[in-house]
Design an enzyme around this catalytic site. Structure first.
Site, PDB file in Angstrom:
ATOM      1  N   HIS A 142     -72.136 -71.948  51.068  1.00 31.73           N
ATOM      2  CA  HIS A 142     -72.442 -71.806  49.638  1.00 31.73           C
ATOM      3  C   HIS A 142     -71.751 -72.929  48.838  1.00 31.73           C
ATOM      4  O   HIS A 142     -70.919 -72.673  47.959  1.00 31.73           O
ATOM      5  CB  HIS A 142     -71.950 -70.437  49.149  1.00 31.73           C
ATOM      6  CG  HIS A 142     -72.701 -69.907  47.959  1.00 31.73           C
ATOM      7  ND1 HIS A 142     -73.933 -69.312  48.072  1.00 31.73           N
ATOM      8  CD2 HIS A 142     -72.399 -69.880  46.641  1.00 31.73           C
ATOM      9  CE1 HIS A 142     -74.341 -68.929  46.872  1.00 31.73           C
ATOM     10  NE2 HIS A 142     -73.432 -69.275  45.996  1.00 31.73           N
ATOM     11  N   ASP A 146     -75.229 -73.384  42.262  1.00 32.47           N
ATOM     12  CA  ASP A 146     -76.428 -72.555  42.346  1.00 32.47           C
ATOM     13  C   ASP A 146     -77.434 -73.282  43.237  1.00 32.47           C
ATOM     14  O   ASP A 146     -77.249 -74.441  43.597  1.00 32.47           O
ATOM     15  CB  ASP A 146     -77.026 -72.322  40.953  1.00 32.47           C
ATOM     16  CG  ASP A 146     -77.968 -71.125  40.912  1.00 32.47           C
ATOM     17  OD1 ASP A 146     -78.070 -70.401  41.928  1.00 32.47           O
ATOM     18  OD2 ASP A 146     -78.619 -70.925  39.874  1.00 32.47           O
ATOM     19  N   GLY A 147     -78.503 -72.592  43.590  1.00 36.60           N
ATOM     20  CA  GLY A 147     -79.548 -73.197  44.402  1.00 36.60           C
ATOM     21  C   GLY A 147     -79.232 -73.259  45.873  1.00 36.60           C
ATOM     22  O   GLY A 147     -79.950 -73.930  46.629  1.00 36.60           O
TER      23      GLY A 147
END
Length: 210
Positions: A142, A146-147
């Site tokens: 991660h 975001d995305g």
């Protein structure tokens, strides 16, 4: 290429209406100041990611354009969202409730790059297993604000196509969406992969391959 055409079809279905169309969002780092709602954001992100999908998946991507090294892993995310967000392709500096500590993100991405370098000669079922492993590891790390899921699924598809396997056509534009028909199954498969059981995620890749 079916994965690209299907993406366009989903945009027409999912972009037409929805009770969250007017929902505001955290715009920190947003380059396009004209975007005011979640619906508008979804539209521009979808269009940007579709262009990158076409670049890599309309034909077999060579190792020259998709080397799966550290810089390319970051660059892929920047290609996807860099016209929209200033932090695209940049390793996050903050702790999240998902993902590894920011201090080890670079090292964990390096693991993907090193493993990719060793596995380019794989064929057949091994390619799908490796794609699922890279998919999971990218989600688990991660690395971005975001995305991350969309980036992980695209890099897995690029690996598949690069090694003569069909791309995975996921049955929802965004698996974060509660309306996704396989969201719960997908999340369960990712959690199984957390304990090194990649079987359920491999099965999903097989089921939704083109």
């Amino acid at each position: 290429m079916g994965v690209v055409n299907a993406g366009r079809d989903k945009r027409m279905r999912l972009g037409s209406s929805g009770k969250d169309d007017a929902t505001p969002f955290d715009g920190s780092g947003l380059k396009m100041k004209s975007i005011k709602t979640r619906h508008e954001l979804n539209e521009v992100e979808f269009s940007s990611i579709l262009r990158v999908t076409e670049k890599y998946l309309l034909t077999k991507p060579s190792r020259k354009i998709a080397p799966f090294n550290f810089d390319w892993l970051l660059g892929l995310h920047r290609e996807m969202l860099g016209s929209i967000w200033s932090w695209a392709g940049e390793i996050r500096a903050t702790e999240k409730n998902i993902g590894v500590s920011p201090k080890v993100i670079a090292a964990e991405l390096g693991v993907i790059a090193m493993e990719a370098d060793k596995r380019h000669d794989e064929t057949g079922a091994l390619v799908i297993a490796t794609a699922a492993e890279f998919h999971h590891r990218a989600v688990w790390v991660h690395p971005f604000e975001d995305g991350n899921g969309r980036w992980a699924r695209l890099l897995a598809n690029i690996w598949l196509m690069q090694h003569d396997q069909p791309a995975t056509l996921w049955p929802a534009t965004d698996l974060r969406n509660a309306a996704s028909p396989i969201r719960d199954e997908y999340i369960a498969a990712i959690k199984q992969a957390d304990v090194r059981n990649y079987g359920p995620l491999i099965d999903l890749h097989h089921r939704f391959s083109e």
